[in-house]
Design an enzyme around this catalytic site. Structure first.
Site, PDB file in Angstrom:
ATOM      1  N   LEU A 236       0.858  -1.176   0.000  1.00  0.00           N
ATOM      2  CA  LEU A 236       0.000   0.000   0.000  1.00  0.00           C
ATOM      3  C   LEU A 236       0.896   1.228   0.000  1.00  0.00           C
ATOM      4  CD1 LEU A 236      -2.641  -0.901   2.773  1.00  0.00           C
ATOM      5  CD2 LEU A 236      -2.903  -1.153   0.296  1.00  0.00           C
ATOM      6  N   ASP A 237       0.435   2.308  -0.642  1.00  0.00           N
ATOM      7  CA  ASP A 237       1.161   3.568  -0.548  1.00  0.00           C
ATOM      8  C   ASP A 237       1.352   3.937   0.918  1.00  0.00           C
ATOM      9  OD1 ASP A 237       1.096   3.754  -3.296  1.00  0.00           O
ATOM     10  OD2 ASP A 237      -0.557   5.196  -3.354  1.00  0.00           O
ATOM     11  N   MET A 238       2.428   4.649   1.209  1.00  0.00           N
ATOM     12  CA  MET A 238       2.696   5.054   2.585  1.00  0.00           C
ATOM     13  C   MET A 238       1.504   5.785   3.197  1.00  0.00           C
ATOM     14  SD  MET A 238       5.651   7.590   4.093  1.00  0.00           S
ATOM     15  CE  MET A 238       4.810   9.061   3.476  1.00  0.00           C
TER      16      MET A 238
ATOM     17  N   THR B 144      -1.662   5.579   2.427  1.00  0.00           N
ATOM     18  CA  THR B 144      -2.896   4.793   2.447  1.00  0.00           C
ATOM     19  C   THR B 144      -2.932   3.910   3.686  1.00  0.00           C
ATOM     20  OG1 THR B 144      -2.930   4.740   0.027  1.00  0.00           O
ATOM     21  CG2 THR B 144      -4.292   3.120   1.171  1.00  0.00           C
TER      22      THR B 144
ATOM     23  N   ARG C   8      -5.727   7.124  -6.908  1.00  0.00           N
ATOM     24  CA  ARG C   8      -5.477   8.556  -6.716  1.00  0.00           C
ATOM     25  C   ARG C   8      -5.524   9.306  -8.048  1.00  0.00           C
ATOM     26  NH1 ARG C   8      -0.279   8.185  -2.723  1.00  0.00           N
ATOM     27  NH2 ARG C   8      -0.472  10.474  -2.705  1.00  0.00           N
TER      28      ARG C   8
END
Length: 245
Positions: free
Chosen positions: A63-65, A67, A164
């Site tokens: 996961l993105d940091m 998120t 996003r």
């Protein structure tokens, strides 16, 4: 675009939502990397915290940091390979929740726009019809607010920053997104309002379908419903009959 400051949350240190002898799933907070970054000061991550707890833990997806939400890890290389293959063949299904900027008029729809890295502005991604990879997101409005809208996001593909960029392409960037949203939308919240709530996959040992759910802090009304949107087989299908991502 380098990370200027890294100060991940520390309480709770680890929030394990499911564990057995083959897999472990955790609720990653916004602000914590999924895996270590290159600088030594960016070592703290979901993987690094779990490897102290379970030395055999292996990364399956990220996961993105910014998120938050559900992230799945394997125990051992065999389980890692089995789970990664499910992501590769699109056998996993995911539901996210997001608060986006502006009041969306359309109740539901999909975004089908190819994405690639925006190299001069890394880590940003961009829509590119010449070099981009196929990217598909379905969305549903679940709550309209005065200045924002809460949406359920269902990624069919799994590109970097897909949700996003796709929401930005609709004119409704995700609130708190310091890469893709305008300043007023960034300042509206103290974090990216994007949460990985639900994951459906086949257990790598039993091959039976399994779903996991993590409540959403900014939309606590969210409930388990992934099987209302997908009709997967109950048992792991034959990979030889499937096309790869």
């Amino acid at each position: 675009m380098a990370m200027t400051e890294y100060n991940p949350p520390k309480d709770p240190w680890i929030d394990v939502i499911y564990e057995d002898e083959h897999i472990i799933a955790a609720n990653k907070p916004s602000g914590l990397l999924s895996v270590p970054g290159r600088p030594v000061e960016h070592y703290d991550s979901m993987w690094a915290r779990l490897v102290d707890y379970c030395p055999d833990v292996k990364v399956v997806h990220r996961l993105d940091m910014s998120t938050s939400g559900l992230i799945l890890f394997a125990k051992g290389k065999h389980m890692e390979s089995a789970l990664k293959k499910q992501f590769q063949y699109r056998l996993t299904h995911k539901i996210y929740y997001a608060r986006v900027w502006g009041v969306m008029e359309q109740n539901e729809g999909e975004v089908n726009l190819p994405l690639c890295c925006d190299w001069p502005n890394r880590p940003k991604q961009k829509v590119c019809f010449e070099e981009g990879r196929d990217s598909l997101t379905r969305y549903q409005v679940v709550k309209r607010e005065e200045k924002t809208t809460v949406v359920r996001l269902i990624p069919i593909t799994g590109r970097s920053h897909q949700l996003r960029v796709h929401m930005q392409s609709l004119g409704h960037p995700i609130v708190g997104d310091d890469l893709y949203a305008p300043p007023e939308a960034v300042e509206f919240a103290d974090r990216l309002q994007l949460h990985a709530a639900e994951l459906c996959f086949y257990h790598p040992r039993s091959h039976w379908l399994r779903t996991l759910f993590v409540p959403c802090d900014f939309y606590p009304e969210a409930e388990e419903q992934i099987l209302q949107h997908f009709d997967p087989e109950r048992k792991l299908p034959d990979y030889k009959k499937l096309s790869q991502d």
